[in-house]
Design an enzyme around this catalytic site. Structure first.
Site, PDB file in Angstrom:
ATOM      1  CB  THR A 181      -7.782  14.813   2.990  1.00  0.00           C
ATOM      2  OG1 THR A 181      -7.858  13.738   2.099  1.00  0.00           O
ATOM      3  CG2 THR A 181      -8.743  14.591   4.137  1.00  0.00           C
ATOM      4  CD  GLN A 182      -6.411  21.030   3.250  1.00  0.00           C
ATOM      5  OE1 GLN A 182      -6.204  21.910   4.052  1.00  0.00           O
ATOM      6  NE2 GLN A 182      -5.476  20.166   2.894  1.00  0.00           N
TER       7      GLN A 182
END
Lengths: 268, 257
Positions: free
Chosen positions: B34-35
């Site tokens: 998750t960015q």
């Protein structure tokens, strides 16, 4: 050839904007304005309007002024709190206050809050937000108690309770919890004080003392430093030296000027 | 300029690409999950009271500006004496739930009558959060962990950076600006003296203010209380709200009609 007379353009002169941008890109840092980093609030109560403010003025992370007055008197019946850039808030309110006084002298009537509102919002809109003043304006005039807020770009809000500044979120939470219509004067003062205190204790841009003004029909009570929730500690040491503390060992006088009698100055 | 060789700088031309930022999958480099969080849980609140700890959160999973999942449960029990509330990415929270469940099950199967208490769960979670941050692959969440173990109340905060702190009143997101002043005023100096009714009223009041002032909060909230009796999570409910304050107002300036 006929030389053109340069008629000054109205509005803000944006000519240096491009130059400033290029300077910034080349590493020159813009001078930072003193921001008030503030909590200012206003609310309507039974007979009028109460405005409150903290007294901390910040320049980035430093406190510049521990007791700066943020409530400005626009007219005997109208007051305005200012947040944002200190200079902008001070000068804009002073300017409008002096215009108002001239207007009162010309018309012979008490000033109206909507006059101040129109002047401030039109001025700030003309400068497209570059005059960074966020104001809470309140007063009692022929149309009754009135409370407005003006944002830096010129938009206005008409609400029974308002707050502006970096501490506005903490302050408005207090109002959302406890504001009621037609509160009594003492209760309302306590509520405004609590709203400013929420800003003082929870916002780092606000602090120190609380200023308050209660405006009712025909009277306005300005309380400078009505409460000091962050009292300074008394200094333990006294650094005043009594005359004679330092012994005089010798004296010498030398006259550098020669005093002669002369004629009296003609001041007719 | 070999003598200016700086293995961790992005600016100089680096033949060997030592900076992990330049690593890629094919080079056996870092993996990132998750960015850019998509489904987002909003603000959460936690407060310590007489009988234990109480947490509150609304039940919204936002998708950008869309109020997409309106019955999203953001409070979760971990064992019998701990509860967590999450803010941030929903998928990372679902992973965290699974991870904490596995943890409790594995501990159970050791079969030594020891159950992980809240400080242990908190420590575990914070280590995981910081470790993931070090790998540049965070669990994009802010958690409030609350629990009651053998008379000891616990309330802690841990976020995607691995920052931790404990306090008698905690709020995340915009709650830190709107609710924290109210929570602090009610709780500080009277830690653990709040009755259950007072705590419920306090949290409801704060969620009401948040519903008024935070765009990404809806009027559907849940409460969790952790006491000696265990973890109890309420069904979603609504708080009352006042909208008549502007009835007499016309325009935004001198307009009167």
């Amino acid at each position: 050839m006929v030389s053109r007379v340069n008629v000054p353009k109205g509005g803000f002169n944006f000519d240096n904007y491009q130059r400033n941008l290029i300077l910034q890109q080349n590493g020159y840092s813009m001078p930072k304005a003193t921001k008030t980093g503030t909590t200012i609030t206003g609310m309507k109560f039974k007979n009028g309007v109460i405005l409150g403010a903290d007294t901390r003025a910040t320049g980035e992370a430093l406190v510049q002024d521990k007791n700066c007055p943020k409530i400005h008197r626009m007219a005997p019946n109208i007051f305005c709190c200012g947040a944002g850039t200190a200079a902008d808030a001070d000068k804009v309110t002073d300017m409008v206050a002096s215009q108002l006084e001239l207007h009162r002298l010309a018309t012979g009537r008490e000033s109206r809050v909507t006059t101040v509102l129109a002047t401030l919002s039109q001025y700030l809109f003309r400068y497209q937000g570059h005059v960074a003043a966020a104001l809470v304006l309140g007063g009692v005039d022929v149309d009754g108690p009135q409370l407005f807020s003006v944002a830096p770009h010129g938009s206005t809000d008409k609400l029974p309770y308002l707050s502006q500044g970096s501490g506005s979120l903490s302050a408005i939470a207090v109002f959302e919890e406890r504001w009621r219509e037609n509160m009594e004067r003492d209760e309302a003062i306590e509520l405004v004080k609590d709203s400013i205190k929420a800003g003082i204790f929870n916002d780092m841009g606000s602090g120190f003392n609380i200023d308050l003004v209660v405006i009712e029909k025909g009277r306005a009570d300005f309380y400078r430093n009505i409460e000091t929730p962050c009292p300074t500690i008394e200094k333990i040491g006294n650094y005043k030296f009594q005359p004679g503390t330092t012994a005089v060992l010798s004296e010498s006088f030398r006259n550098f000027v020669t005093i002669t009698e002369g004629d009296a100055m003609d001041i007719s | 300029m070999e003598w200016n060789f700086d293995p961790f700088s992005n600016n100089s031309f680096n033949h060997y690409g030592n900076n992990p930022i330049n690593a890629s999958h094919s080079a056996g480099g870092i993996i990132q999950r998750t960015q850019s969080p998509k489904v987002w849980g909003g603000t959460t609140l936690g407060v310590v009271y007489q009988d234990g700890v109480m947490l509150a959160a609304d039940t919204l999973g936002s998708w950008g500006q869309l109020a997409r999942y309106r019955k999203e449960e953001r409070l979760y029990p971990v064992g019998n004496f701990t509860a967590i509330a999450y803010a941030g990415d929903m998928s990372d929270f679902q992973y965290t739930k699974h991870m904490l469940d596995s943890l409790m099950i594995k501990e159970y199967y050791i079969n030594d009558d020891h159950v992980l208490s809240t400080p242990h769960v908190y420590e575990y979670l914070s280590r995981v959060m910081y470790h993931r941050r070090t790998k540049m692959d965070p669990l994009w969440n802010t958690f409030i962990v609350g629990g009651y173990n053998n008379g000891e109340r616990f309330l802690g905060y841990v976020d995607l950076l691995g920052t931790t702190y404990q306090s008698s009143a905690i709020s995340t997101g915009l709650g830190a600006y709107y609710a924290q002043p109210i929570l602090r005023k009610a709780v500080e100096g009277r830690e653990g003296l709040l009755t259950e009714a007072e705590a419920i009223e306090l949290l409801n009041s704060c969620m009401r203010v948040l519903f008024y002032r935070d765009c990404k909060v809806i009027n559907s909230i849940q409460r969790a209380k952790v006491t000696a009796a265990g973890v109890e999570i309420t069904e979603p409910y609504s708080v009352s709200s006042e909208w008549g304050f502007g009835e007499g107002v016309r325009g935004f300036g001198s307009q009167k009609q």
